[in-house]
Design a protein around this motif. Structure first.
Motif, PDB file in Angstrom:
ATOM      1  N   LYS A 131      35.808 -49.286 -43.081  1.00  0.00           N
ATOM      2  CA  LYS A 131      35.941 -49.449 -44.349  1.00  0.00           C
ATOM      3  C   LYS A 131      35.153 -48.345 -45.162  1.00  0.00           C
ATOM      4  N   PRO A 132      36.029 -47.633 -45.944  1.00  0.00           N
ATOM      5  CA  PRO A 132      35.384 -46.613 -47.064  1.00  0.00           C
ATOM      6  C   PRO A 132      35.040 -47.492 -48.240  1.00  0.00           C
ATOM      7  N   ARG A 133      33.779 -47.653 -48.659  1.00  0.00           N
ATOM      8  CA  ARG A 133      33.258 -48.308 -49.905  1.00  0.00           C
ATOM      9  C   ARG A 133      32.683 -47.490 -50.876  1.00  0.00           C
ATOM     10  N   GLN A 140      30.649 -52.642 -44.629  1.00  0.00           N
ATOM     11  CA  GLN A 140      31.414 -51.464 -44.149  1.00  0.00           C
ATOM     12  C   GLN A 140      32.320 -51.663 -42.964  1.00  0.00           C
ATOM     13  N   GLY A 141      32.742 -52.940 -42.885  1.00  0.00           N
ATOM     14  CA  GLY A 141      33.698 -53.102 -41.798  1.00  0.00           C
ATOM     15  C   GLY A 141      32.897 -53.394 -40.303  1.00  0.00           C
ATOM     16  N   LEU A 142      33.554 -54.087 -39.417  1.00  0.00           N
ATOM     17  CA  LEU A 142      33.076 -54.521 -38.386  1.00  0.00           C
ATOM     18  C   LEU A 142      33.379 -53.305 -37.270  1.00  0.00           C
ATOM     19  N   LYS A 143      33.738 -52.418 -37.691  1.00  0.00           N
ATOM     20  CA  LYS A 143      33.966 -51.008 -36.802  1.00  0.00           C
ATOM     21  C   LYS A 143      34.626 -51.201 -35.429  1.00  0.00           C
ATOM     22  N   THR A 144      34.060 -50.710 -34.413  1.00  0.00           N
ATOM     23  CA  THR A 144      34.743 -50.941 -33.170  1.00  0.00           C
ATOM     24  C   THR A 144      35.001 -52.524 -32.839  1.00  0.00           C
ATOM     25  N   PRO A 303      40.957 -66.036 -49.903  1.00  0.00           N
ATOM     26  CA  PRO A 303      40.581 -64.729 -50.708  1.00  0.00           C
ATOM     27  C   PRO A 303      39.109 -64.878 -51.399  1.00  0.00           C
ATOM     28  N   ALA A 304      38.739 -66.136 -51.747  1.00  0.00           N
ATOM     29  CA  ALA A 304      37.521 -66.339 -52.505  1.00  0.00           C
ATOM     30  C   ALA A 304      36.380 -66.115 -51.590  1.00  0.00           C
ATOM     31  N   ASN A 305      36.559 -65.992 -50.393  1.00  0.00           N
ATOM     32  CA  ASN A 305      35.373 -65.706 -49.765  1.00  0.00           C
ATOM     33  C   ASN A 305      35.548 -64.616 -48.686  1.00  0.00           C
ATOM     34  N   ALA A 306      36.608 -63.788 -48.930  1.00  0.00           N
ATOM     35  CA  ALA A 306      36.864 -62.386 -48.302  1.00  0.00           C
ATOM     36  C   ALA A 306      35.592 -61.524 -48.457  1.00  0.00           C
ATOM     37  N   LYS A 307      35.393 -60.982 -47.432  1.00  0.00           N
ATOM     38  CA  LYS A 307      34.438 -59.903 -47.332  1.00  0.00           C
ATOM     39  C   LYS A 307      34.681 -58.625 -48.271  1.00  0.00           C
ATOM     40  N   CYS A 308      35.979 -58.448 -48.301  1.00  0.00           N
ATOM     41  CA  CYS A 308      36.016 -57.279 -49.445  1.00  0.00           C
ATOM     42  C   CYS A 308      37.310 -57.512 -49.930  1.00  0.00           C
ATOM     43  N   ASP A 309      37.658 -57.234 -51.344  1.00  0.00           N
ATOM     44  CA  ASP A 309      38.806 -56.859 -51.929  1.00  0.00           C
ATOM     45  C   ASP A 309      39.675 -58.327 -52.088  1.00  0.00           C
ATOM     46  N   GLY A 310      38.878 -59.534 -52.138  1.00  0.00           N
ATOM     47  CA  GLY A 310      39.463 -60.930 -52.319  1.00  0.00           C
ATOM     48  C   GLY A 310      40.347 -60.934 -53.616  1.00  0.00           C
ATOM     49  N   GLN A 311      39.845 -60.065 -54.682  1.00  0.00           N
ATOM     50  CA  GLN A 311      40.639 -60.195 -55.875  1.00  0.00           C
ATOM     51  C   GLN A 311      41.891 -59.741 -55.773  1.00  0.00           C
ATOM     52  N   GLN A 312      42.574 -58.793 -54.801  1.00  0.00           N
ATOM     53  CA  GLN A 312      43.736 -58.283 -54.780  1.00  0.00           C
ATOM     54  C   GLN A 312      44.589 -58.985 -53.691  1.00  0.00           C
ATOM     55  N   SER A 313      43.763 -59.955 -53.027  1.00  0.00           N
ATOM     56  CA  SER A 313      44.558 -60.519 -51.708  1.00  0.00           C
ATOM     57  C   SER A 313      45.517 -61.603 -52.183  1.00  0.00           C
ATOM     58  N   ILE A 314      46.474 -62.139 -51.312  1.00  0.00           N
ATOM     59  CA  ILE A 314      47.422 -63.251 -51.824  1.00  0.00           C
ATOM     60  C   ILE A 314      47.283 -64.136 -50.537  1.00  0.00           C
ATOM     61  N   LYS A 315      47.475 -65.504 -50.797  1.00  0.00           N
ATOM     62  CA  LYS A 315      47.260 -66.281 -49.588  1.00  0.00           C
ATOM     63  C   LYS A 315      48.737 -66.312 -48.774  1.00  0.00           C
TER      64      LYS A 315
ATOM     65  N   MET B 188      33.709 -35.695 -51.447  1.00  0.00           N
ATOM     66  CA  MET B 188      32.890 -36.308 -51.964  1.00  0.00           C
ATOM     67  C   MET B 188      32.978 -37.768 -51.844  1.00  0.00           C
ATOM     68  N   GLN B 189      33.980 -38.346 -51.142  1.00  0.00           N
ATOM     69  CA  GLN B 189      33.958 -39.625 -50.959  1.00  0.00           C
ATOM     70  C   GLN B 189      34.119 -39.769 -49.345  1.00  0.00           C
ATOM     71  N   ASN B 190      34.043 -38.766 -48.771  1.00  0.00           N
ATOM     72  CA  ASN B 190      33.958 -38.804 -47.285  1.00  0.00           C
ATOM     73  C   ASN B 190      32.711 -39.402 -46.885  1.00  0.00           C
ATOM     74  N   PHE B 191      32.730 -40.583 -46.814  1.00  0.00           N
ATOM     75  CA  PHE B 191      31.532 -41.491 -46.615  1.00  0.00           C
ATOM     76  C   PHE B 191      30.583 -41.347 -45.459  1.00  0.00           C
ATOM     77  N   GLU B 192      31.416 -41.194 -44.311  1.00  0.00           N
ATOM     78  CA  GLU B 192      30.807 -40.964 -43.050  1.00  0.00           C
ATOM     79  C   GLU B 192      30.073 -39.649 -43.103  1.00  0.00           C
ATOM     80  N   LEU B 193      30.524 -38.809 -43.658  1.00  0.00           N
ATOM     81  CA  LEU B 193      30.047 -37.485 -43.713  1.00  0.00           C
ATOM     82  C   LEU B 193      28.685 -37.405 -44.633  1.00  0.00           C
ATOM     83  N   LEU B 194      28.791 -38.268 -45.837  1.00  0.00           N
ATOM     84  CA  LEU B 194      27.570 -38.486 -46.782  1.00  0.00           C
ATOM     85  C   LEU B 194      26.651 -39.000 -45.926  1.00  0.00           C
TER      86      LEU B 194
END
Lengths: 343, 343, 343, 343
Positions: A131-133, A140-144, A303-315, B188-194
């Motif tokens: 996740k790019p934050r 930052q996401g669960l990655k692999t 959405p209310a407990n989403a780890k990110c961007d819950g405010q733009q998610s629909i059910k 500037m927002q290539n967060f991994e590079l940063l």
């Protein structure tokens, strides 16, 4: 390409410039107006570096006639490109719906959401593992591990998976694990990443940068295509303007514009554009009405407990009703959403 | 952080939200107005994920009181940061002038330009080896060979070198070869590079993205700093607006704004901002007058034949006169350009 | 309204500010955080002048809780406003279609177009008599003679007429002659004109300014309403961004946003937004799908010879097919275009 | 002007278009490239209506060679225009400083401020009598009583007065009472007002609109000049961008750009641009360094109690020190601020 020389440029300077361009293989038409002398270049100017011509002190302005992209240009490829992802087509009559959570959080979460969105007509599962934050202090996401969970959800539902790549060193893994590789808005001009993705044959979902012009988006597609990968799907996801009621301003005119300029399929992300869950429905409908080839929508079961961007998610329930509405809309234009009706 | 609840939110929902926040360690002030109920959070909200709160369906709006960056924040570091690059300081009374060509083209070119700009008062040599270009068909730089030529020019002149990195896999080489590592606007927002750059201790020159807000620029600095590297130099290089006479709109108010918000040094790139060589002089002067800690200027001995961005490069003679003018300007503010006067 | 005081503000200064606000009739909640002290105002802050509070040297920032408009605010008027123009309703279930040429050119032209668009389902005739043009050398409209021709076309077809006013001294004539008075984008903040229009009871079609925020558009509506005229129809017509493939960027998210914030009807102008005739169709459909209460579309019988804006006008035949498509779309949302089906 | 025809346009259509343009008095150069056919127009295209050409369905794009303004164009008037206001010159070597409060509040206030700013070197008194405010509930100025107070202050100090006009019906009074008539940013494209002001011979201070391009600003100047009034002073006051730390983004590159394109004098308003009093000093210095012909600065003796825009006003003492700093800056460029040194 048209080169406008400054008023009062000495004749010999104009001839020098003309000969220089002729030596580079162009036919040059010279036209003297009342105040300005103009050089019209005939030939393939796609590969000319404008800034080199602009560096001449007698050059006032350069005007482009031809678009600077070739492979992505409809002029040279009149037919629509249809991209085949494991049998699912993007760019044809069937509208491609990608749905899923902003980020993969757990096996239960992603499998549950995958099942729900599939049942409602989604043909692809989206979900962020990397996740790019904007803040280094945000999740930052669960990655692999997230990729593994996506694969599990694919196994359960058969839905091809779409997820974002952030660094070139992950390409081999993504080619192995993922069905559509997403390049996020912030990486739209990460040219090294684009070139490396161009060396694969995976479908690439290329998001428009926050302040990228349509031409720049197509030039980024050209980067991928120039390395041999023609499987590029474009994505409009809102541009930055002075209006701040919405997070970004969804530019729906970009859809017919891109369809005119390019043969590549183009989809819309209403969730990131507005950043507001209650706008997903009207913007999705508008996107289909304007002619988008698909949608990528954030759906979360909590959405209310989403780890990110819950405010733009629909059910999922809301998503289900939206699919029904969109299918009706699509049919008006002789298009469709659903694979079959057996659910 | 202030959370505005929607009008007519049930009282119990407000209490649930309040308790949830208290469990996360905040003191919560509840204030009921005529139409809106407001929750004021006391505590360190830097690490709160706004979107998680916004996902609550009863939340109308979130207003930030505190900036979301800590390490880059002047509030917690009142004194100016001065960065030491091989004895040359950036951020103090002496104005840091970085000059050189857009891209390194040959040994003669880079050494000649390095000599000329040093003689005129530049304290750093800039030059692109890896070039991010919007077109895949444009010159992409001499790459590692360009780095070697920069090192030669450094050897000849003693000037520390500043050059742009494009991928994380080159960091070890850049740490070895380069004195200031530049992160371009598009990264500037290539967060991994940063993050990876944050693990080094090299000075990083971080350019503002084409449509980045000042806050986002500081958040990108925070990414680097949060990994331990506090040597960040910020760079204003123009933002994208509707005005297209200039390539970008140089935002000089960003300089006093950044100086208020942060302790990091900030320099200005007038060459890329306007994209027009004849604007470099007035914009450079304005940048010094507004309080910038330095300038990064494109200088080329033969702009009309430069391999890139010739139209925004000035010649060494013009650069020399500009340095004299700027030194006079700097002295008005009790600052200076030149190391010594012996040239 | 929330007032954030600068860090380290002396306690007595905070109390002075608090008392000052209390004297102006507000209840003031004081909340001291780690770094910032915050004053929360309770009471009607609509009429507070923010800049007066911001002038206090100890004030860091002001955050608004409540929208600064009251009469246009849905919070205080939950039901949709429906505007009645000679029996034709704007804002209800029937979608209001306004169509006609950019400018009135002759009796034959305007009457012919009026007949054609009426036949296709338009309920209002638009046509410019007074034309705001960026160049003083461009055609400026037939002015009062244009109004006479519009009246003729109304007499022939029964269609109410919509036309733009440019100066307050024409208000009496417009009230007499015209059915809906349009305020153009460039006059959206011509506050004196708005106030004078507020004294009439005519329906006002208020176009969003080229770079106006949604809040500013609603504040301009408030200007008209605060003088007593509640018959305001809002119009989204594209905003200025860096993208220049289209003339402006149509902001369709503004439609659901305005519907959330206000009770006033809102229509869309796809012709001016894109400035390209072939985009009128897809953008019109998107506008209906997103929930607009109507459309204002440029239709010309001979665009290639139109006196202005021919490049964004569609021909009557194309308009006819568009109406059919839009009616189908409207019916999906239980709305409709056509009065009756007898044509 | 260059007209690019669509690929595959039938030859006869190109000839029709060519002949049509020839009939309008242009010489037309036809140039056939690989994909595009191009028509180059020779002759005065200033008065051509681009949209009429664009309306032809075979036209792909129109590129302008010549600027659309003539009277404001430096090409036809190489020398700088210097405007004489009662002996005070704007546009020459002496920098024009206009200072005073946002709005006139009382006789004591305006006279006191006038005295203070004159003593510090201001050559003009600014002060709003008619105030364009975004909210109908904000203070709208003392109106004609404000004009009377300005005249009193002029009588006391001899400073010519600069104040904003909002409606054409006040022109006679302004011509009688005022020395420089200001057109605010929101009225920059109030074309009817511009035309009426063009019929006077008063100096007009024309502010750039919030999202106006430089070309549009010059077209608005052209409106005034085309009616016979050549006394136009341009004013850069910030443009709207996505950055919201400052109220607007001061576009200082506009100064050298305007000086290149036009012969008209151009000044800078740092107070409205940033909306923050502490930015007035650095931005004023930058404006002088970049080459502005003057400044218009808000000065108030009691900003915390100002009736409007106190947050962007500086106090007389600060203004005094700023004038000293700016004079030193001006002298570096062989310019000056002060009339004489006898105060």
């Amino acid at each position: 390409m048209i080169i406008i020389m400054k008023p009062h440029t000495p004749k010999e300077e104009i001839l020098i410039q003309k000969q220089k361009l002729e030596r580079e293989g162009f036919e040059v038409n010279l036209s003297q107006g009342e105040n300005y002398c103009i050089l019209g270049l005939i030939g393939d100017t796609t590969k000319i570096d404008e800034s080199k011509i602009g560096a001449n002190e007698y050059v006032e302005k350069i005007l482009k006639v031809q678009q600077p992209y070739k492979l992505a240009n409809r002029l040279f490829h009149p037919d629509n490109t249809v991209i085949n992802v494991k049998g699912e087509k993007i760019g044809g009559n069937k509208i491609a719906i990608m749905a899923g959570p902003c980020s993969v959080e757990s096996e239960e979460q992603i499998v549950e959401i995958a099942r729900r969105v599939k049942k409602s007509g989604a043909r692809f599962l989206r979900g962020g593992a990397f996740k790019p934050r904007t803040s280094p202090y945000s999740f930052q996401g669960l990655k692999t591990h997230g990729l593994e969970l996506l694969k599990l959800a694919r196994k359960e539902t058969g839905l091809p998976i779409v997820t974002e790549i952030m660094t070139a060193d992950m390409i081999d893994k993504f080619v192995e694990d993922v069905d559509v590789i997403q390049v996020g808005a912030r990486n739209m001009q990460n040219f090294e990443l684009l070139k490396e993705l161009g060396k694969t044959r995976k479908p690439i979902l290329l998001k428009r940068g926050l302040s990228a012009t349509i031409e720049e988006l197509l030039m980024s597609a050209e980067y991928i295509m120039s390395e041999g990968n023609e499987n590029v799907i474009l994505c409009e996801r809102g541009i930055r303007t002075f209006e701040n009621y919405t997070r970004n301003t969804l530019d729906l005119s970009a859809i017919p514009a891109i369809k005119k300029l390019s043969h590549l399929p183009v989809i819309v992300d209403p969730s990131h554009a507005a950043g507001l869950w209650w706008m997903v429905e009207p913007l999705s409908k508008a996107a289909i009405a304007v002619g988008a080839d698909g949608l990528i929508i954030e759906v979360h079961n909590d959405p209310a407990n989403a780890k990110c961007d819950g405010q733009q998610s629909i059910k999922p329930d809301k998503f289900h009703r939206l699919m029904e509405d969109i299918d009706a809309l699509a049919q008006l234009g002789s298009r469709e959403i659903y694979e079959t009706i057996n659910f």
